[in-house]
Design a protein around this motif. Structure first.
Motif, PDB file in Angstrom:
ATOM      1  N   HIS B   3      -3.491   7.781  -2.056  1.00  0.00           N
ATOM      2  CA  HIS B   3      -3.535   5.697  -2.774  1.00  0.00           C
ATOM      3  C   HIS B   3      -4.141   5.460  -1.674  1.00  0.00           C
ATOM      4  O   HIS B   3      -3.698   4.881  -0.695  1.00  0.00           O
ATOM      5  N   GLU B   4      -5.463   4.765  -2.754  1.00  0.00           N
ATOM      6  CA  GLU B   4      -5.532   3.656  -1.677  1.00  0.00           C
ATOM      7  C   GLU B   4      -5.222   2.619  -0.963  1.00  0.00           C
ATOM      8  O   GLU B   4      -5.757   1.747  -0.856  1.00  0.00           O
ATOM      9  N   ARG B   5      -4.717   2.420  -2.248  1.00  0.00           N
ATOM     10  CA  ARG B   5      -4.286   0.561  -1.985  1.00  0.00           C
ATOM     11  C   ARG B   5      -2.829   0.610  -1.935  1.00  0.00           C
ATOM     12  O   ARG B   5      -1.699  -0.294  -2.481  1.00  0.00           O
ATOM     13  N   ARG B   6      -2.160   1.605  -0.888  1.00  0.00           N
ATOM     14  CA  ARG B   6      -0.782   1.460  -0.671  1.00  0.00           C
ATOM     15  C   ARG B   6      -0.766  -0.256  -0.050  1.00  0.00           C
ATOM     16  O   ARG B   6      -1.968  -0.768   1.173  1.00  0.00           O
ATOM     17  N   HIS B 121       2.806   8.829  -1.157  1.00  0.00           N
ATOM     18  CA  HIS B 121       3.435   7.465  -1.822  1.00  0.00           C
ATOM     19  C   HIS B 121       4.178   6.131  -0.867  1.00  0.00           C
ATOM     20  O   HIS B 121       3.562   5.747  -1.323  1.00  0.00           O
ATOM     21  N   ALA B 122       4.771   7.072   0.278  1.00  0.00           N
ATOM     22  CA  ALA B 122       4.839   5.792   1.242  1.00  0.00           C
ATOM     23  C   ALA B 122       4.463   6.234   2.382  1.00  0.00           C
ATOM     24  O   ALA B 122       4.543   7.543   2.584  1.00  0.00           O
ATOM     25  N   SER B 123       4.462   5.654   2.911  1.00  0.00           N
ATOM     26  CA  SER B 123       4.248   6.029   5.081  1.00  0.00           C
ATOM     27  C   SER B 123       5.127   4.698   5.657  1.00  0.00           C
ATOM     28  O   SER B 123       4.686   3.911   5.688  1.00  0.00           O
ATOM     29  N   PHE B 124       5.900   5.115   6.250  1.00  0.00           N
ATOM     30  CA  PHE B 124       6.821   4.319   7.929  1.00  0.00           C
ATOM     31  C   PHE B 124       6.480   4.523   8.307  1.00  0.00           C
ATOM     32  O   PHE B 124       6.822   4.636   9.564  1.00  0.00           O
ATOM     33  N   GLU B 125       5.909   3.366   9.525  1.00  0.00           N
ATOM     34  CA  GLU B 125       6.384   3.511  11.086  1.00  0.00           C
ATOM     35  C   GLU B 125       7.323   3.169  11.686  1.00  0.00           C
ATOM     36  O   GLU B 125       7.607   2.284  11.461  1.00  0.00           O
ATOM     37  N   CYS B 126       7.404   4.477  12.967  1.00  0.00           N
ATOM     38  CA  CYS B 126       8.502   4.878  12.780  1.00  0.00           C
ATOM     39  C   CYS B 126       8.431   3.407  14.766  1.00  0.00           C
ATOM     40  O   CYS B 126       7.232   4.534  15.251  1.00  0.00           O
ATOM     41  N   ARG B 127       9.539   3.488  15.116  1.00  0.00           N
ATOM     42  CA  ARG B 127       8.798   2.911  17.068  1.00  0.00           C
ATOM     43  C   ARG B 127      10.980   3.811  17.300  1.00  0.00           C
ATOM     44  O   ARG B 127      11.105   3.214  16.641  1.00  0.00           O
ATOM     45  N   LEU B 128      10.577   4.862  18.232  1.00  0.00           N
ATOM     46  CA  LEU B 128      11.857   5.257  19.387  1.00  0.00           C
ATOM     47  C   LEU B 128      12.874   3.935  19.438  1.00  0.00           C
ATOM     48  O   LEU B 128      12.242   3.201  20.024  1.00  0.00           O
ATOM     49  N   HIS B 129      14.032   3.729  18.185  1.00  0.00           N
ATOM     50  CA  HIS B 129      15.324   3.089  18.593  1.00  0.00           C
ATOM     51  C   HIS B 129      16.056   3.564  19.788  1.00  0.00           C
ATOM     52  O   HIS B 129      16.767   2.490  20.383  1.00  0.00           O
ATOM     53  N   ASP B 130      16.551   4.870  19.549  1.00  0.00           N
ATOM     54  CA  ASP B 130      17.653   5.334  20.982  1.00  0.00           C
ATOM     55  C   ASP B 130      17.640   6.659  20.349  1.00  0.00           C
ATOM     56  O   ASP B 130      17.271   8.080  19.601  1.00  0.00           O
ATOM     57  N   ASP B 131      17.869   7.772  21.981  1.00  0.00           N
ATOM     58  CA  ASP B 131      17.154   8.611  22.423  1.00  0.00           C
ATOM     59  C   ASP B 131      18.306   9.152  22.918  1.00  0.00           C
ATOM     60  O   ASP B 131      18.600  10.625  23.464  1.00  0.00           O
ATOM     61  N   ALA B 132      20.084   8.593  23.045  1.00  0.00           N
ATOM     62  CA  ALA B 132      21.179   9.224  23.094  1.00  0.00           C
ATOM     63  C   ALA B 132      21.388  10.630  22.687  1.00  0.00           C
ATOM     64  O   ALA B 132      22.160  10.883  23.718  1.00  0.00           O
ATOM     65  N   VAL B 149       3.617   1.411   0.743  1.00  0.00           N
ATOM     66  CA  VAL B 149       3.940   1.966   0.109  1.00  0.00           C
ATOM     67  C   VAL B 149       3.767   1.467  -1.841  1.00  0.00           C
ATOM     68  O   VAL B 149       2.395   0.240  -1.501  1.00  0.00           O
ATOM     69  N   ALA B 150       2.640   2.809  -2.331  1.00  0.00           N
ATOM     70  CA  ALA B 150       2.614   2.577  -3.638  1.00  0.00           C
ATOM     71  C   ALA B 150       2.446   1.476  -4.668  1.00  0.00           C
ATOM     72  O   ALA B 150       3.738   2.149  -4.618  1.00  0.00           O
ATOM     73  N   PRO B 151       1.581   0.900  -4.980  1.00  0.00           N
ATOM     74  CA  PRO B 151       2.479   0.118  -6.354  1.00  0.00           C
ATOM     75  C   PRO B 151       2.918   0.481  -6.806  1.00  0.00           C
ATOM     76  O   PRO B 151       4.202   0.214  -7.966  1.00  0.00           O
ATOM     77  N   SER B 152       2.549   1.754  -7.375  1.00  0.00           N
ATOM     78  CA  SER B 152       3.313   2.243  -8.637  1.00  0.00           C
ATOM     79  C   SER B 152       3.157   4.270  -8.405  1.00  0.00           C
ATOM     80  O   SER B 152       1.961   4.091  -7.332  1.00  0.00           O
ATOM     81  N   PRO B 153       3.950   5.037  -9.591  1.00  0.00           N
ATOM     82  CA  PRO B 153       5.068   4.202 -10.137  1.00  0.00           C
ATOM     83  C   PRO B 153       5.973   3.885  -9.177  1.00  0.00           C
ATOM     84  O   PRO B 153       6.465   3.887  -7.450  1.00  0.00           O
ATOM     85  N   LYS B 154       6.837   2.842  -9.574  1.00  0.00           N
ATOM     86  CA  LYS B 154       7.783   2.015  -8.646  1.00  0.00           C
ATOM     87  C   LYS B 154       8.716   2.742  -8.423  1.00  0.00           C
ATOM     88  O   LYS B 154       9.583   2.975  -7.678  1.00  0.00           O
ATOM     89  N   VAL B 155       8.869   4.306  -9.275  1.00  0.00           N
ATOM     90  CA  VAL B 155      10.021   5.249  -8.971  1.00  0.00           C
ATOM     91  C   VAL B 155       9.425   6.377  -9.019  1.00  0.00           C
ATOM     92  O   VAL B 155       8.862   7.334 -10.321  1.00  0.00           O
ATOM     93  N   PRO B 156       8.668   7.597  -7.670  1.00  0.00           N
ATOM     94  CA  PRO B 156       8.379   8.571  -7.944  1.00  0.00           C
ATOM     95  C   PRO B 156       9.039   9.303  -7.824  1.00  0.00           C
ATOM     96  O   PRO B 156      10.014   9.571  -7.702  1.00  0.00           O
ATOM     97  N   GLN B 157       8.259  10.625  -8.278  1.00  0.00           N
ATOM     98  CA  GLN B 157       8.957  11.743  -8.195  1.00  0.00           C
ATOM     99  C   GLN B 157       9.039  12.565  -7.239  1.00  0.00           C
ATOM    100  O   GLN B 157       8.379  13.181  -6.533  1.00  0.00           O
ATOM    101  N   THR B 158      10.145  12.180  -6.389  1.00  0.00           N
ATOM    102  CA  THR B 158      10.356  12.958  -4.983  1.00  0.00           C
ATOM    103  C   THR B 158      11.009  14.487  -5.119  1.00  0.00           C
ATOM    104  O   THR B 158      11.624  15.197  -6.277  1.00  0.00           O
ATOM    105  N   ILE B 159      11.016  14.686  -4.119  1.00  0.00           N
ATOM    106  CA  ILE B 159      11.618  16.714  -3.800  1.00  0.00           C
ATOM    107  C   ILE B 159      12.661  16.157  -3.094  1.00  0.00           C
ATOM    108  O   ILE B 159      12.186  15.717  -2.412  1.00  0.00           O
TER     109      ILE B 159
END
Lengths: 186, 186
Positions: B3-6, B121-132, B149-159
């Protein structure tokens, strides 16, 4: 729709119903008051003991009941119950008794006092295992101490919430068992 | 398949992709070493800030990388990637570089050093918030700080993983928006 003959189910296999991420119904009881909550924020934490985590924010009537009783039942509804699931999510147990209002059958548990929902495909009796993050996030860690599962269908059609009033209904099954290393399988 | 244009995506809406319970790929990096892990044990914890919890047991190579770097990327693969997802879950980053081995493209993040997986389809960059609860259960609480997030499809087929080598593929969408109280909707 009621499952009369739900049977005991091995605790270490409960993950097969919850790991795919369905909406569940959390039933609880404290000092004669009972409630049901619709919940999509849960995950498996371990196989054995069978541990689950979930988030029940303090604004929910259920929060107080489970925090005080240190018990709950996590029930798995199928697609047939979608309108009940939505109704439960859009009402408050502070105003109504949800078992009565939605015509659900409270079934006695074996190891917890919280009622099971007889109309659900499965009911998992849980005891509070860790409350370290309850105050901060409403994050409860539960141990499943008893599992009741309808013998059929083997793979129930579950509902999965996407927010904004939109649900995904579970689709087809695909096996990749042959691609797994033996030690990755039970 | 790449997906080039997320595009940038609102953080408070990330839940729509993760709450239904799909298998995700966690990518991480620490001191020049990188890894990818297949993970099904995760849940939403809050909308804003956008918080997620997941379990990464200490036996996984990824555990050490995310614990030390306090960052990760949670990537959403679609059904087209199922065999890659299974392969990643059945190999160890202690033995191979999973980006190279599985022919995946490491894309630079905006706010974290961990690499994004461009084929997802999507990538979410995360920082550690709580390591308790990291030491006790491998339970990490993350804040999503950037979403692609890739602009299409709006609802990707997930597993969705059921254990035992068996997957469920996401099925049809059903709206119950009209049954929701306005304050329950965004």
């Amino acid at each position: 729709m009621r499952h009369e003959r739900r049977a005991d189910f091995p605790l270490e296999r409960v993950r097969q119903f919850l790991e795919p991420g369905p909406v569940v119904l959390v039933s609880s009881q404290w000092r004669g008051e009972r409630d049901i909550m619709t919940m999509g924020w849960h995950m498996v934490v371990d196989f054995a003991p069978s541990l689950l985590a979930c988030v029940i924010a303090s604004g929910n009537h259920t929060h107080e009941l489970v925090r005080r009783s240190r018990e709950c039942v996590i029930n798995l509804p199928t697609f047939a119950l979608i309108d009940t699931v939505v109704g439960i999510g859009n009402t408050s147990g502070a105003d109504i008794d949800k078992f009565d209002h939605f015509g659900l059958t409270a079934q006695e548990g074996t190891l917890v006092k919280a009622p099971l929902i007889a109309e659900c495909h499965a009911s998992f009796e849980c005891r509070l295992h860790d409350d370290a993050l309850v105050a901060r996030y409403g994050l409860f860690v539960w141990e499943v101490v008893k599992a009741h599962v309808a013998p059929s269908p083997k793979v129930p059609q579950t509902i999965h919430y996407r927010g904004d009033g939109q649900f995904m209904v579970s689709g087809r099954q695909v096996s990749r068992r042959s691609a797994f290393r033996p030690e990755m399988l039970p």
